[in-house]
Structure formats: C-alpha cells, structure tokens
Design a protein around this motif. Structure first.
Motif, PDB file in Angstrom:
ATOM      1  N   ILE A 101      42.011  38.331  33.038  1.00 25.62           N
ATOM      2  CA  ILE A 101      42.193  37.148  32.546  1.00 25.62           C
ATOM      3  C   ILE A 101      43.734  36.891  32.613  1.00 25.62           C
ATOM      4  N   ARG A 102      44.757  37.926  32.952  1.00 25.14           N
ATOM      5  CA  ARG A 102      46.109  37.804  33.196  1.00 25.14           C
ATOM      6  C   ARG A 102      46.445  38.993  34.408  1.00 25.14           C
ATOM      7  N   PHE A 103      47.127  38.278  35.459  1.00 25.52           N
ATOM      8  CA  PHE A 103      47.521  39.207  36.433  1.00 25.52           C
ATOM      9  C   PHE A 103      49.368  39.038  36.186  1.00 25.52           C
ATOM     10  N   THR A 111      37.620  49.226  21.107  1.00 28.89           N
ATOM     11  CA  THR A 111      37.383  48.125  22.152  1.00 28.89           C
ATOM     12  C   THR A 111      38.583  48.220  23.322  1.00 28.89           C
ATOM     13  N   PRO A 112      38.232  49.259  23.966  1.00 27.96           N
ATOM     14  CA  PRO A 112      39.326  49.543  25.124  1.00 27.96           C
ATOM     15  C   PRO A 112      39.669  48.183  25.956  1.00 27.96           C
ATOM     16  N   VAL A 113      38.510  47.633  26.600  1.00 25.92           N
ATOM     17  CA  VAL A 113      38.812  46.185  27.150  1.00 25.92           C
ATOM     18  C   VAL A 113      38.906  45.240  25.958  1.00 25.92           C
ATOM     19  N   ALA A 114      40.214  44.537  25.848  1.00 20.04           N
ATOM     20  CA  ALA A 114      40.263  43.461  24.968  1.00 20.04           C
ATOM     21  C   ALA A 114      39.866  42.414  25.216  1.00 20.04           C
ATOM     22  N   ALA A 115      39.878  42.026  26.361  1.00 21.42           N
ATOM     23  CA  ALA A 115      39.457  40.636  27.084  1.00 21.42           C
ATOM     24  C   ALA A 115      39.174  40.761  28.506  1.00 21.42           C
ATOM     25  N   PHE A 116      37.973  39.976  28.969  1.00 18.54           N
ATOM     26  CA  PHE A 116      37.970  39.558  30.277  1.00 18.54           C
ATOM     27  C   PHE A 116      37.735  37.941  30.084  1.00 18.54           C
ATOM     28  N   GLN A 117      37.580  37.401  31.290  1.00 18.45           N
ATOM     29  CA  GLN A 117      37.497  36.028  31.316  1.00 18.45           C
ATOM     30  C   GLN A 117      36.323  35.583  32.407  1.00 18.45           C
ATOM     31  N   ARG A 118      35.837  34.398  32.174  1.00 13.88           N
ATOM     32  CA  ARG A 118      34.821  33.591  33.109  1.00 13.88           C
ATOM     33  C   ARG A 118      35.517  32.130  33.263  1.00 13.88           C
ATOM     34  N   THR A 119      35.137  31.618  34.414  1.00 13.72           N
ATOM     35  CA  THR A 119      35.494  30.301  34.740  1.00 13.72           C
ATOM     36  C   THR A 119      34.182  29.361  34.849  1.00 13.72           C
ATOM     37  N   ARG A 133      39.408  28.284  32.645  1.00 13.91           N
ATOM     38  CA  ARG A 133      39.221  29.760  32.271  1.00 13.91           C
ATOM     39  C   ARG A 133      38.592  29.849  30.941  1.00 13.91           C
ATOM     40  N   VAL A 134      37.983  30.837  30.677  1.00 13.93           N
ATOM     41  CA  VAL A 134      37.276  30.951  29.201  1.00 13.93           C
ATOM     42  C   VAL A 134      37.575  32.672  29.100  1.00 13.93           C
ATOM     43  N   GLY A 135      38.511  33.022  27.965  1.00 20.61           N
ATOM     44  CA  GLY A 135      38.857  34.232  27.516  1.00 20.61           C
ATOM     45  C   GLY A 135      37.742  34.732  26.560  1.00 20.61           C
ATOM     46  N   LEU A 136      37.318  36.159  27.087  1.00 20.26           N
ATOM     47  CA  LEU A 136      36.202  36.569  26.105  1.00 20.26           C
ATOM     48  C   LEU A 136      37.001  37.682  25.223  1.00 20.26           C
ATOM     49  N   ARG A 188      51.772  53.079  22.661  1.00 23.23           N
ATOM     50  CA  ARG A 188      50.623  51.892  23.312  1.00 23.23           C
ATOM     51  C   ARG A 188      50.961  51.601  24.582  1.00 23.23           C
ATOM     52  N   LEU A 189      49.929  51.261  25.680  1.00 30.19           N
ATOM     53  CA  LEU A 189      50.386  50.630  26.706  1.00 30.19           C
ATOM     54  C   LEU A 189      50.667  49.112  26.798  1.00 30.19           C
ATOM     55  N   ARG A 190      51.540  48.684  27.646  1.00 30.44           N
ATOM     56  CA  ARG A 190      51.997  47.420  27.651  1.00 30.44           C
ATOM     57  C   ARG A 190      51.011  46.725  28.702  1.00 30.44           C
ATOM     58  N   SER A 191      50.065  45.837  28.373  1.00 29.12           N
ATOM     59  CA  SER A 191      48.875  45.424  29.252  1.00 29.12           C
ATOM     60  C   SER A 191      48.471  44.037  28.355  1.00 29.12           C
ATOM     61  N   ALA A 192      48.018  43.195  29.411  1.00 25.70           N
ATOM     62  CA  ALA A 192      47.457  41.880  29.098  1.00 25.70           C
ATOM     63  C   ALA A 192      46.144  41.876  28.525  1.00 25.70           C
ATOM     64  N   TRP A 193      45.285  42.842  28.944  1.00 31.48           N
ATOM     65  CA  TRP A 193      43.934  43.086  28.604  1.00 31.48           C
ATOM     66  C   TRP A 193      43.345  44.346  28.369  1.00 31.48           C
ATOM     67  N   ILE A 194      44.095  45.442  28.376  1.00 33.98           N
ATOM     68  CA  ILE A 194      43.599  46.905  28.144  1.00 33.98           C
ATOM     69  C   ILE A 194      44.246  47.224  26.873  1.00 33.98           C
ATOM     70  N   ASN A 195      43.456  47.925  25.851  1.00 33.07           N
ATOM     71  CA  ASN A 195      43.989  48.319  24.472  1.00 33.07           C
ATOM     72  C   ASN A 195      44.145  49.912  24.780  1.00 33.07           C
TER      73      ASN A 195
END
Length: 411
Positions: A81-83, A296-304, A321-324, A394-401
């Motif tokens: 979802i975010r690079f 919930t180690p993967v906080a979010a993925f996305q679809r388009t 884009r749709v964030g899950l 904690r890790l600084r990340s856009a999508w990994i908890n």
C-alpha cells in the motif's frame, strides 16, 4: 476531500503511525461512521501518482474485496500500500512477478504449483523436526543469565529454521535470508539506514540464491520440495525465475510475519498474565489463531479497482486504490465479542490475519500455526517464569506491525 471522521492529514499508511501504535481508536470511529473512507495523499507520496486511497475497515468489506479479484486487482499496483516516495514505477512493476502481486489466471497457475510444498502431509512431516528445533531455541535462550532480546534469540529463529527445513536451505545460510529479508522491508525505519537501493540489492540476492538452488536441483534432484517445484518444468513446475520470486516472497511472508506474531504473542502473554497462566495449564488449541488475530502482523495490503463498483455505499472508480486494513477488521465488534480482549480460548475466531480469503489466502497458514504452537509450548515448558524487562521497540513501517526488540529475562 478528506474523510470527516479523521483528523486533517491523518493517514493510516504513515510509517510514523505504526512506529508508535496500531490506530485502533481511529479504526473504530471509521467502522462506526464511514467504513469505506477516502484518505488523500499528495501524488507520489506512496510511490503512486494518484491522490490517495480508500480505507476499508469493516470485516465484511475486507472479505468482499479479497474474494473478488475480478473487481479488485493485486497486479495493477501490487499489494503493497505504500512504498518510499522516491521509488521508480519500473521498480513497482517488477514486483508483479511475485505471487502476492499476481491475479488469476496466472496466480492460479503458480499457486497450484507452489502449494505442493504446503500440503497437510508436507507440514506434518516437518513437525517433529521443528519441535526439536523449538526446544533447542528456547534452551539456548534460557541459558542467558540476564536480560535478552526475545526477537533475535527466540522469535526469529524458528521461522528461519522452518523455511530452511522446508526448502532445503542449509541451516548455516539462514542468517543470510534473515538479513536480506530485513533489509527488504526496513526502508522506512531510519535506525536501519536502509535505502531503496539496498533493499533492491537484498531482493536480488535472495532471487539469485534461490535460482542457484533451482539450477542445482535440476542437475542433482533430491527428495525435497525444491526438486518438486523446479525439476521438471514441462510437467507444470516453476522455471528458475518463478522459483526465485517465490523464495523472495517466502522470505518475507514466512519469516517476518510469523516472527512478529510470535513476538506480539509473547508480549500479549506478559501483559495479560492470567492468559499466560491459563496457557501453561491448558495449552488451548485455539491459542495460535488468537495470537495472529491480536498481532495482525500485516496491518494492511491494497487492491486496485478494475472497474467502477460500489463498496460500503461508496462509488469506487476504476483505477482507485483500496486499502484493506486487517488490523481494523480483526477488531470489528460485529464479528468478535470483546475484540479488544486477548482471549486464547476465543472460538470461533474468523480473523483475517492470514488474509480475507479468496485467491491470496495465506499459503503457509498451517506452517505458521504449527510454528506458533511449538514455540509457545517450548517456552511454557522451559521458561514459564519469563518476565518483561522493557516495552517493545516497534518497527517504523507503512504496512507491517513489527517489533525490532523485546527485552525479557527468564527467572
């Protein structure tokens, strides 16, 4: 237009946010008043030249998107979802070769091949070896006379050793896989000083390592899963490139996610001592699933979106884009009683920590559950008096908890 249910400028993919906390209060507010909500972003901020994404926060809507790949594509913009904002579009498009970022029918073809390595029989064949490895890992950690880092000494070891066992990677090479996979996902965390270039180089290293394994098995077949996947391409197996990208995905999906589930699970036990006492007495079979829901180690993925469609009362335009947000879905009170309670006897537990169903449901779920069960049984047997020394870093990340460090001591 910003979502009125959120503070101005609030963005669930801001890496500073997950660095400090999982935004459960904001998720709860969105589920209540605007479960599908537009979150604006400056063009290019997330590596995408658009103006933002739709945040999907209810369990039912996350499942709907996950199970309709014809409407919501993983391929168009990948599932990440975010690079980093400096990433080139070519680098994003190159990730379409990873199973995670494919759509049917190509995804179906590749998954049917790789799932040979994750059959119940294949996982059962690993169980006793992994049980012995879990006990050895915990015994080594117990030998520390003072505080030690649970992440590096315990949580990361069994997933790495399981991958090595599964794929026939020599155990002495597991540190390479650990280092490469860390660098691939750590570009948002300044402590690691990892650039996009270093992350890309690490991905290349993993792919090259895997391709060399594939070439070796083609020359000298063995009784292992690598041989099953690559030795006879004309029989529907993977070519060397496909195998390389599969191992790349496995290094993250099978390593980072499980070790973070184990770390969050240990922290949950140490901050909910009544649950740890219950676990030590009864060892409920429902424990691993609750740990994954809670973590919930993967906080979010996305679809388009592949076409205009409606979701949660909102019109989603083709190309949006749709964030899950799985962390939100896993705390949805419409699905879970007392969702903010850590309850290892929770049953049923239809969490989305392994994905929302559909074609991308986690291939390695059975292996992850087995690893979690084995490591906590070993900890309860050998280190029942484990104590928390410091709060997790904690890790600084856009999508990994993620958790970088968890200091504990054994009594």
């Amino acid at each position: 237009m910003s979502c009125p249910a959120l503070p101005e400028g609030f963005d669930f993919t801001d890496p500073d946010l997950l660095h400090s906390r999982v935004p459960l209060p904001e998720f709860a507010e969105l589920r209540r008043v605007e479960p599908v909500c537009w979150v604006p972003q400056p063009a290019g901020l997330a590596g995408f030249q658009d103006e933002g994404y739709w945040a999907v926060t209810r369990h039912t809507d996350v499942k709907h998107v996950s199970t309709h790949p014809e409407l919501f594509s993983s391929y168009l913009n990948t599932a990440i979802i975010r690079f980093n904002e400096h990433i080139e579009r070519d680098s994003i498009d190159a990730q379409r070769f990873i199973l995670l970022n494919m759509d049917p029918p190509e995804h179906t073809r590749v998954r049917q091949i790789v799932q040979r390595g994750f059959t119940p029989r294949a996982i059962r064949a690993l169980e006793e070896r992994l049980r012995a490895r879990a006990r050895a890992i915990v015994a080594n950690a117990r030998a520390h006379t003072g505080p030690f880092d649970f992440v590096t000494q315990v949580a990361c070891e069994l997933p790495l050793q399981a991958i090595a066992e599964l794929m026939g990677v020599p155990q002495e090479d597991r540190d390479k896989i650990f280092d490469w996979s860390n660098k691939m996902i750590a570009y948002d965390d300044p402590e690691y000083a990892i650039t996009e270039e270093v992350g890309a180089e690490s991905a290349t290293e993993i792919i090259a390592y895997a391709m060399n394994m594939a070439a070796d098995r083609k020359q000298c077949p063995a009784h292992d899963i690598v041989t099953q996947l690559v030795a006879a391409e004309d029989q529907g197996n993977l070519n060397s490139d496909e195998f390389g990208f599969f191992v790349l995905m496995l290094a993250v999906a099978g390593n980072e996610t499980t070790r973070n589930a184990i770390t969050h699970g240990m922290h949950a036990f140490l901050t909910h001592p009544e649950q740890w006492e219950l676990y030590k007495r009864q060892r409920p079979s429902t424990t691993a699933e609750e740990i994954v829901r809670w973590a919930t180690p993967v906080a979010a993925f996305q679809r388009t979106a592949t076409q205009d469609t409606e979701l949660g009362g909102k019109l989603i335009r083709e190309g949006d884009r749709v964030g899950l947000f799985y962390a939100s879905a896993n705390h949805d009170p419409e699905v879970f009683d007392a969702p903010d309670d850590f309850d290892i006897t929770r049953d049923p537990n239809p969490h989305l920590g392994f994905g929302g169903g559909g074609p991308h449901y986690c291939l390695g779920k059975s292996l992850a559950v087995l690893e979690i069960d084995l490591i906590f049984n070993a900890i309860a047997d050998a280190m029942p008096g484990l104590q928390l020394v410091e709060n997790p870093r904690r890790l600084r990340s856009a999508w990994i908890n993620g958790v970088k460090e968890l200091q504990v001591r054994s009594r």
